[in-house]
Design a protein around this motif. Sequence first.
Motif, PDB file in Angstrom:
ATOM      1  N   ALA A  17     -65.981 -53.356  12.171  1.00 16.02           N
ATOM      2  CA  ALA A  17     -66.390 -53.486  13.574  1.00 16.02           C
ATOM      3  C   ALA A  17     -65.259 -54.077  14.399  1.00 16.02           C
ATOM      4  N   PHE A  18     -64.600 -55.088  13.843  1.00 15.99           N
ATOM      5  CA  PHE A  18     -63.548 -55.787  14.569  1.00 15.99           C
ATOM      6  C   PHE A  18     -62.407 -54.830  14.928  1.00 15.99           C
ATOM      7  N   LEU A  20     -62.492 -51.566  15.115  1.00 14.85           N
ATOM      8  CA  LEU A  20     -62.964 -50.556  16.056  1.00 14.85           C
ATOM      9  C   LEU A  20     -62.949 -51.107  17.485  1.00 14.85           C
ATOM     10  N   ILE A  21     -63.444 -52.331  17.642  1.00 13.69           N
ATOM     11  CA  ILE A  21     -63.478 -52.944  18.973  1.00 13.69           C
ATOM     12  C   ILE A  21     -62.050 -53.178  19.470  1.00 13.69           C
ATOM     13  N   SER A  23     -59.295 -51.578  18.648  1.00 15.62           N
ATOM     14  CA  SER A  23     -58.507 -50.394  18.979  1.00 15.62           C
ATOM     15  C   SER A  23     -59.122 -49.547  20.094  1.00 15.62           C
ATOM     16  N   PHE A  24     -60.435 -49.609  20.305  1.00 14.85           N
ATOM     17  CA  PHE A  24     -61.006 -48.756  21.344  1.00 14.85           C
ATOM     18  C   PHE A  24     -61.522 -49.510  22.565  1.00 14.85           C
ATOM     19  N   VAL A  25     -61.535 -50.838  22.508  1.00 15.48           N
ATOM     20  CA  VAL A  25     -61.931 -51.595  23.690  1.00 15.48           C
ATOM     21  C   VAL A  25     -60.750 -52.412  24.227  1.00 15.48           C
ATOM     22  N   PHE A  26     -60.027 -53.079  23.333  1.00 12.38           N
ATOM     23  CA  PHE A  26     -58.954 -53.967  23.806  1.00 12.38           C
ATOM     24  C   PHE A  26     -57.600 -53.274  23.952  1.00 12.38           C
ATOM     25  N   LEU A  27     -57.232 -52.506  22.947  1.00 17.76           N
ATOM     26  CA  LEU A  27     -55.954 -51.801  23.040  1.00 17.76           C
ATOM     27  C   LEU A  27     -55.854 -50.968  24.332  1.00 17.76           C
ATOM     28  N   PRO A  28     -56.905 -50.220  24.721  1.00 20.59           N
ATOM     29  CA  PRO A  28     -56.810 -49.435  25.959  1.00 20.59           C
ATOM     30  C   PRO A  28     -56.456 -50.261  27.182  1.00 20.59           C
ATOM     31  N   ILE A  29     -56.891 -51.535  27.209  1.00 20.41           N
ATOM     32  CA  ILE A  29     -56.596 -52.343  28.397  1.00 20.41           C
ATOM     33  C   ILE A  29     -55.093 -52.632  28.501  1.00 20.41           C
ATOM     34  N   TYR A  31     -52.775 -50.800  27.056  1.00 17.11           N
ATOM     35  CA  TYR A  31     -52.163 -49.487  27.265  1.00 17.11           C
ATOM     36  C   TYR A  31     -52.287 -49.070  28.734  1.00 17.11           C
ATOM     37  N   ASN A  32     -53.401 -49.451  29.347  1.00 13.08           N
ATOM     38  CA  ASN A  32     -53.617 -49.128  30.752  1.00 13.08           C
ATOM     39  C   ASN A  32     -52.580 -49.808  31.650  1.00 13.08           C
ATOM     40  N   PHE A 274     -60.079 -54.247  36.237  1.00 15.88           N
ATOM     41  CA  PHE A 274     -60.055 -55.186  35.114  1.00 15.88           C
ATOM     42  C   PHE A 274     -59.953 -56.619  35.603  1.00 15.88           C
ATOM     43  N   LEU A 278     -62.786 -59.397  35.176  1.00 14.64           N
ATOM     44  CA  LEU A 278     -62.394 -60.524  34.313  1.00 14.64           C
ATOM     45  C   LEU A 278     -62.659 -61.849  35.015  1.00 14.64           C
TER      46      LEU A 278
ATOM     47  N   VAL B 145     -61.876 -49.263  33.072  1.00 14.10           N
ATOM     48  CA  VAL B 145     -60.510 -49.687  32.790  1.00 14.10           C
ATOM     49  C   VAL B 145     -59.956 -48.913  31.592  1.00 14.10           C
ATOM     50  N   PRO B 149     -56.659 -44.644  29.373  1.00 12.46           N
ATOM     51  CA  PRO B 149     -56.019 -44.847  28.063  1.00 12.46           C
ATOM     52  C   PRO B 149     -56.826 -44.239  26.920  1.00 12.46           C
ATOM     53  N   LEU B 150     -58.152 -44.366  26.964  1.00 17.41           N
ATOM     54  CA  LEU B 150     -58.958 -43.775  25.888  1.00 17.41           C
ATOM     55  C   LEU B 150     -58.809 -42.258  25.863  1.00 17.41           C
ATOM     56  N   PHE B 173     -67.935 -49.654  22.105  1.00 22.76           N
ATOM     57  CA  PHE B 173     -68.402 -50.381  23.284  1.00 22.76           C
ATOM     58  C   PHE B 173     -69.778 -51.003  23.101  1.00 22.76           C
ATOM     59  N   LEU B 175     -70.909 -52.145  20.091  1.00 20.57           N
ATOM     60  CA  LEU B 175     -70.886 -53.136  19.008  1.00 20.57           C
ATOM     61  C   LEU B 175     -70.953 -54.598  19.487  1.00 20.57           C
TER      62      LEU B 175
END
Lengths: 294, 301
Positions: A17-18, A20-21, A23-29, A31-32, A274, A278, B145, B149-150, B173, B175
């Motif tokens: 789970a960690f 996945l979160i 790489s698909f929730v935090f990394l995109p930010i 990368y953005n 963001f 935040l 956001v 990137p996704l 998202f 989880l």
Amino acid sequence: MKTLRYNRIAILYILPAFLLILSFVFLPIVYNLYNSMFRWSSFDAAKTFVGFNYYGRLFKDPVFYISLKNNSLYAVISLVFQVGGGLVIAAVMEDKLIRKFQPFFRTVFFIPSVISIAVVGLMWQLLYNPEIGLVNGFLHAIGHSRWAHSWLGDSNTAIFAVIFVSQWQYTGYMAMLFLISMQKIPAEYYEAAMIDGASKIKTFLKITIPQIREMILVGTVITVIGAFKVFDEVYVMTGGGPGRSTEVLGTMLYRAAFRNDEMGYASAIGTVIFIITLILSLLQMKLGKSGQEV
Amino acid sequence: MSAKDSPIVTTGDMKEVRLKKSKPLSTKLKDRLFQIVILIWFSIFAICIIYPIIWLGLSGLKSNSDFFLNTWSLPKEWLWSNYKEAWDAGIGQYFFNSVLVTVVSVVAVLLLGSMAAFGLSRFRFKGQNIMLFVILSGLMLAPQVSLIPLYKILQAIGLYNTYGALIVPYVAFQLPFAIFLMRSYFLSIPGELEESAIIDGCNSWRVYWNIILPMGKPIIASCALLTGMNVWNEFMFALVFVEDSSLRTIPVGLMNLRSQLDTNFGIQLAGLAVAALPMIIAYIIFQKQFVRGLSAGSVKG
């Protein structure tokens, strides 16, 4: 005694789970943020470095200010209806004289929030339709034809028409959240107030509100953050138009990225969203000591 | 001192007497009036909510001319064929896609989420707080956001325009919220059971599978419902991450249907009704779990 405590094996359970979160929730930010410093197109691998130029352009773009204004309108109107209105509705539902009808109204009021925003948006688009819609139909029926209007077609009313749909959809949701926390207030408080002869309004102000203060705070922040995350309803009902009068940050980002193919500019808008969300989230964590807990 | 001459009891009695006496006719009348006013207000509000939804379902049964001429009335002829046509025009496929994406996402969220919640609630280890903090921070992030990137990441790893392009981000998202709910519930499960199981020679997987999961059923059910609802209704990712109409989920598919059937309102409305109905029915059936899930934590879709 041997138990599970102090065991490194735990990491194995958390890791899937960690990762996945991460790489698909935090990394995109991250990368953005990187993406926002390049001029690039989704069809072309080449990227040209532009630094913070897109941010400079964003702060000069009048549509950005329209969007910010619309998101803020969303926040303010939603606070009045969903938090304020929801609070009053929940309190009234808890009143002894109404309580036996509570399950019915609770169920009905909550129903819109289980339907997809896209479906609700499409439905309201038809209801707002100037010729066939029920909104104008109702105005004709009560003899106020001069109020009939192309609600979504007029740049003066469109954003309010869109915002209204969210109130229709989510006021019951907020009322439900408040109701749940009101039901945790000990009944003795109300009995004591009754013996002292306090009026209903006084009881509401002096007992109910202070007792669910935390929940009101959380509801307020959820609503405000939600107002800056708006996308579906605006995209479905107006697409940001007429003109760009109903543009919000979410639709502005979408248009820049997938209509105008200005991925870098869109990424810069993403960063602004963001930062706003935040700050609001940090505020929530600071104000409500338990953070997300309700 | 006997109870009889205790001043406290006397005061209590007097108060009660006073209270009963002080409910004269005017108060009763006021209560009744209050009740009526509130009921009228609530009923109007309820009609404002229910009427558009019923109108949607009924208009889905009308022919186009019937819809234009008799917006308010019941259908002249009940055209159930509209529903069939909407289904054949694409709703059937979208429905299937939504079911597939939702079921796979929910199963993955429950499995990975409960494992992580187990690891975070029943163990103590170094770095735990950091992991928990990172996971729960995921609750606050706006999906917009991550949209661009996704989109690029999914293209790079070859998931773009597949079911996986929706499932993987949905799971990631959803989880944090699921872990947040399950962890607090697991923390409340007493430790004795797992201690005796370990003395009996169970390893941690057996504890997770045979003790924690069965005991956590109520919260797992709440998580399943809330995750399912969020995934079923998701729109923005579904709009951007798949291209083929044959992979679209219902919310986005309806947009296709609208442009396809620009003038055929009956069929369009039938499609909308089909899209809205499953969640309304699920909500009415599983109300208790919904409320429990909401009271455990609250995050809007």
